[in-house]
Design an enzyme around this catalytic site. Structure first.
Site, PDB file in Angstrom:
ATOM      1  N   TYR A  71     -16.102  -5.631   4.279  1.00  0.00           N
ATOM      2  CA  TYR A  71     -16.075  -4.463   3.393  1.00  0.00           C
ATOM      3  C   TYR A  71     -17.522  -4.072   3.090  1.00  0.00           C
ATOM      4  CZ  TYR A  71     -11.094  -5.319   2.369  1.00  0.00           C
ATOM      5  OH  TYR A  71      -9.736  -5.499   2.449  1.00  0.00           O
ATOM      6  N   PHE A 219      -2.554  -1.000  -0.300  1.00  0.00           N
ATOM      7  CA  PHE A 219      -2.129   0.411  -0.169  1.00  0.00           C
ATOM      8  C   PHE A 219      -0.937   0.732  -1.074  1.00  0.00           C
ATOM      9  CE2 PHE A 219      -3.646   0.302   4.557  1.00  0.00           C
ATOM     10  CZ  PHE A 219      -4.962   0.448   4.159  1.00  0.00           C
ATOM     11  N   GLY A 223      -0.702   4.382  -0.300  1.00  0.00           N
ATOM     12  CA  GLY A 223       0.481   4.583   0.548  1.00  0.00           C
ATOM     13  C   GLY A 223       0.124   5.013   1.951  1.00  0.00           C
TER      14      GLY A 223
END
Ligand code: NAP
Length: 299
Positions: A71, A219, A223
């Protein structure tokens, strides 16, 4: 929903092995700004803002932070930000990282690590986080049918004392079974939410619940947008439940995951202090049977 008085313990706690965490945690991926796809367009996130969000999260009672060495954007790294914001780490803070995927220094994605490369990835996390061992390491799977060699390599690092507990990410039920024959699994981190329910249809969420394994959705808010910023367009049913609860749609999305079982741990990701406060407060939402019915047929 009022956000100021609620703490990350509002939805209760769960144990990752012997490590107890509040069910509302924090995902650090969004703190690096853009650049997760290896490009460098756009401004980096303000470092003080990111550090402030992490410190606020801990002040709200967050003691479960999800991260990864991969990340990073051109000038920010999630692990560096966590180290800068929180070291010396408070007692009880559980940092969960993941290995398997990797990126070169320019940000380009590399092929899935070979089993013998996982030690180097674990050590990279140790260096960046400034720790001598890692609390939980997930094998983030992007490989083929069998995870045995990779998970076996991590099990050896656990035996060597570099890792306390092991988890899996982006896996199928058969991967969990395969891993458990090698070493204990304390968590499974998969994409899951109101509109992403594969873990229901393939039985993985149920299997984790039955075995006392944490299920950690990612998520849950964004989503189908996945790594892209979450959008504001929400289904009418979600709006209706949010109105009834005096909450935002994002809060209902987080709360819905928590209602799927006591073993579900939320790790919403944000770089926005107001969103952080809302996400903590979502742990206090109690969706009614009518709310849950309304959301049930969602696909
Ligand atoms: N294992 C894996 O393969 C994997 C993959 C992806 C992510 N993860 C982990 O899971 C964590 C969660 O996933 P995620 O961050 O991608 O997605 P997420 O938490 O579902 O959604 C994050 C998105 O929603 C927005 N958001 C957050 N809180 C909000 C709120 N209260 N109201 C409105 N919008 C809100 C964020 O924007 P703002 O910043 O503007 O709030 C961001 O665009 C990550 O941070 C990472 O640690 C793991």
């Amino acid at each position: 929903m009022e956000s100021t008085t609620v703490t990350a313990a509002a939805a209760g706690t769960w144990k990752l092995g012997d490590l107890e965490v509040n069910r509302i945690g924090f995902g650090a991926m969004r703190l690096t700004g853009n650049g997760m796809r290896g490009n460098s367009d756009g401004a980096p996130i303000d470092r003080d803002l990111a550090v402030g969000v992490l410190r606020s999260a801990v002040e709200y009672g967050v003691n479960h932070i999800d991260t990864a060495a991969f990340y990073f954007s051109p000038s920010r790294s999630a692990n560096e930000l966590i180290n800068r914001a929180l070291a010396p780490y408070p007692d009880g803070l559980v940092i969960v990282t993941k290995v398997g995927p990797g990126r070169d220094p320019s940000g380009e994605w590399l092929p899935m690590a070979r089993p013998e490369q996982l030690r180097g990835q674990v050590e990279e996390n140790l260096r960046q986080l400034g720790r001598d061992h890692l609390d939980v390491v997930n094998l983030r799977w992007t490989g083929g049918v069998s995870i045995a060699e990779h998970f076996g390599a991590l099990a050896e690092l656990r035996e060597a004392g570099l890792i306390r507990h092991l988890g899996l990410s982006a896996v199928k039920p058969e991967h969990l079974t395969e891993a458990q024959a090698i070493a204990p699994v304390v968590c499974v981190q998969n994409s899951y939410g109101l509109d992403r329910r594969l873990a229901d249809t393939n039985g993985l969420l149920d299997s984790c619940r039955r075995q006392g394994i944490a299920f950690v959705p990612f998520f849950a808010i964004s989503g189908r947008q996945r790594e892209a910023p979450a959008d504001d367009a929400h289904d009418d049913r979600l709006h209706a439940v949010a109105r009834a609860q005096g909450a935002t749609p994002a809060q209902v999305r987080v709360a819905w995951t928590l209602h799927r079982g006591p073993n579900v741990l939320a790790i919403p990701g944000t770089s926005d202090p107001a969103h952080l406060a809302e996400n903590i407060a979502a742990g206090a939402l109690r969706l009614s049977p009518a709310d849950l019915d309304l959301l049930e047929p969602w696909r």
